[in-house]
Design an enzyme around this catalytic site. Structure first.
Site, short mmCIF file in Angstrom:
data_model
loop_
_atom_site.label_atom_id
_atom_site.label_comp_id
_atom_site.label_asym_id
_atom_site.label_seq_id
_atom_site.Cartn_x
_atom_site.Cartn_y
_atom_site.Cartn_z
NE ARG A 45 -1.25 6.36 5.36
CZ ARG A 45 -0.10 5.86 5.72
NH1 ARG A 45 0.05 5.34 6.94
NH2 ARG A 45 0.94 5.84 4.92
NE ARG A 85 -6.12 5.88 -1.15
CZ ARG A 85 -4.99 6.22 -0.54
NH1 ARG A 85 -4.67 5.67 0.63
NH2 ARG A 85 -4.17 7.11 -1.07
CG ASP A 233 1.06 2.72 -2.35
OD1 ASP A 233 2.00 3.43 -1.95
OD2 ASP A 233 -0.01 2.57 -1.72
CG ASN A 243 6.09 4.82 -1.82
OD1 ASN A 243 5.22 4.18 -1.22
ND2 ASN A 243 6.93 5.60 -1.17
CE LYS A 244 1.03 9.12 -0.39
NZ LYS A 244 -0.31 9.32 -1.02
O1 MRU Z 1 -1.80 7.55 0.42
P1 MRU Z 1 -1.22 6.60 1.42
O2 MRU Z 1 -0.91 7.22 2.74
O3 MRU Z 1 -2.04 5.35 1.54
O4 MRU Z 1 0.17 6.19 0.77
C1 MRU Z 1 0.99 5.30 1.46
C2 MRU Z 1 2.30 5.08 0.83
O5 MRU Z 1 2.61 5.61 -0.22
C3 MRU Z 1 3.19 4.09 1.49
O6 MRU Z 1 4.53 4.42 1.30
C4 MRU Z 1 2.94 2.70 0.90
O7 MRU Z 1 1.57 2.41 0.93
C5 MRU Z 1 3.68 1.64 1.61
S1 MRU Z 1 3.06 1.37 3.22
C6 MRU Z 1 3.90 0.09 3.93
#
Ligand code: MRU
Length: 342
Positions: A45, A85, A233, A243-244
């Protein structure tokens, strides 16, 4: 440095991020369908890491494909990987790069096509590590001496091919001699902060303190946090950042308390076709990730639960976006376009 993903003769090998930090287990994907499942289930991920995985999945799919009607098989491989995703644009960026190469070599002998696709996927991986080091170089000077960096989710070596974006900036600042430490939000519901950020920083000897997500405001107000650095993202043309989930709340709290909020991301995370963050697709994940903790139910049976995996932080909360080509500041419409054209 931890190896997030590598191409081997046996297939695509990834560290299983669902089992960290308790177990350091490596998974070998022998087919592109297995790579797709590893992305979907978050064995791998993080936006740049799933881009690398998708590129390797395409190469693996073609390696294992029969020679008859390769064009149709190629299309199917790309479609399956693209459906894993929806939010991180790096996934689509990597598949499109593989598609461009395929279009250029499709009339070559099959062995040549396979060789070129495998080389390209490995190149995407190597470039990602170099890009993250460059992001670190551009961002290190922004990290205040003697203060704490607050981060959310995991934008480290595990979220990329290596070194990390947000944690790449932290690593570069620490390597440059800055006396800093990191507060890692645990990042409910998937716990990337507790499980992954804490693990990789501890392993690197960078002081890290774990906090629950709802403690961030308290520490931002207390004056201890020198800056917030997160990954992304997808970034729209106006500088809005997906982002997350939970990033938006941290950004608002940072602004309220006069703490700079930085986003560290490669150029491949920019999606300048989208005018604003409103157009970014937000992945909805299973409600059991909310109603359970590590597989143990914590809520009444049958209760409704929402699980958007990402949120959008409006650009007005973003102090700067750190990329491998330099640092963009508002107005982002101009500064991001300049970086892409550079
Ligand atoms: O759901 P995930 O764990 O894939 O989400 C990841 C994030 O939100 C990260 O902050 C983002 O992908 C940047 S990673 C360099």
């Amino acid at each position: 440095m931890v190896e997030t993903i590598v191409w081997t003769a046996e297939g695509v090998v990834m560290i299983d991020q669902t089992r960290l930090p308790r177990e350091e287990v490596y998974v070998t994907c022998g087919t592109y369908e297995e790579v797709a499942e590893a992305i979907r289930s978050m064995v791998i991920r993080g936006a740049p890491a799933i881009g690398v995985a998708a590129a390797m999945g395409v190469a693996l799919g073609v390696l294992k494909a029969g020679e008859a009607d390769l064009d149709t098989q190629f299309e199917r491989i790309c479609k399956v990987l693209a459906a894993t995703r929806p939010t991180a644009v790096n996934l689509f960026w990597a598949i499109e790069r593989m598609q461009r190469l395929y279009a250029a070599v499709r009339s070559c002998p099959p062995d040549e096509i396979r060789r070129r696709l495998i080389e390209e996927a490995q190149r995407i991986r190597e470039e990602d590590i170099a890009i993250n080091r460059a992001i670190g170089g551009h961002g290190a000077g922004l990290v205040p001496e003697g203060k704490t960096v607050l981060t959310h989710c995991n934008a480290g070596a595990l979220a990329t091919a290596g070194y990390g974006t947000a944690l790449g900036v932290v690593r570069a600042a620490a390597a440059a001699g800055r006396n800093i430490d990191v507060f890692a939000d645990e990042t409910r519901p998937f716990l990337q902060g507790a499980r992954l950020t804490a693990w990789e920083l501890q392993r690197d000897g960078i002081p890290v303190t774990l906090i629950t997500d709802n403690m961030a405001g308290h520490f931002l107000r207390a004056g201890r946090i020198g800056c917030v650095i997160v990954g992304a993202d997808r970034i729209a043309a106006n500088g809005d950042v997906a982002n997350k989930i939970g990033t938006y709340s941290v950004a608002v709290l940072a602004k309220e308390n006069g703490v700079p909020f930085y986003v560290a991301a490669p150029i491949s995370t920019l999606d300048l076709k989208l005018a604003s963050g409103d157009a970014i697709p937000i992945e909805q994940r299973a409600s059991t990730e909310v109603t359970q903790l590590c597989g143990v139910p914590i809520a009444p049976d049958g209760v409704a639960a929402e699980n958007p995996a990402f949120d959008v932080t409006p650009h007005r909360y973003v102090t700067a976006i750190i990329t491998e080509r330099g640092v963009a500041r508002a107005p982002y419409g101009e500064s991001l376009r300049d970086l892409v054209l550079r």
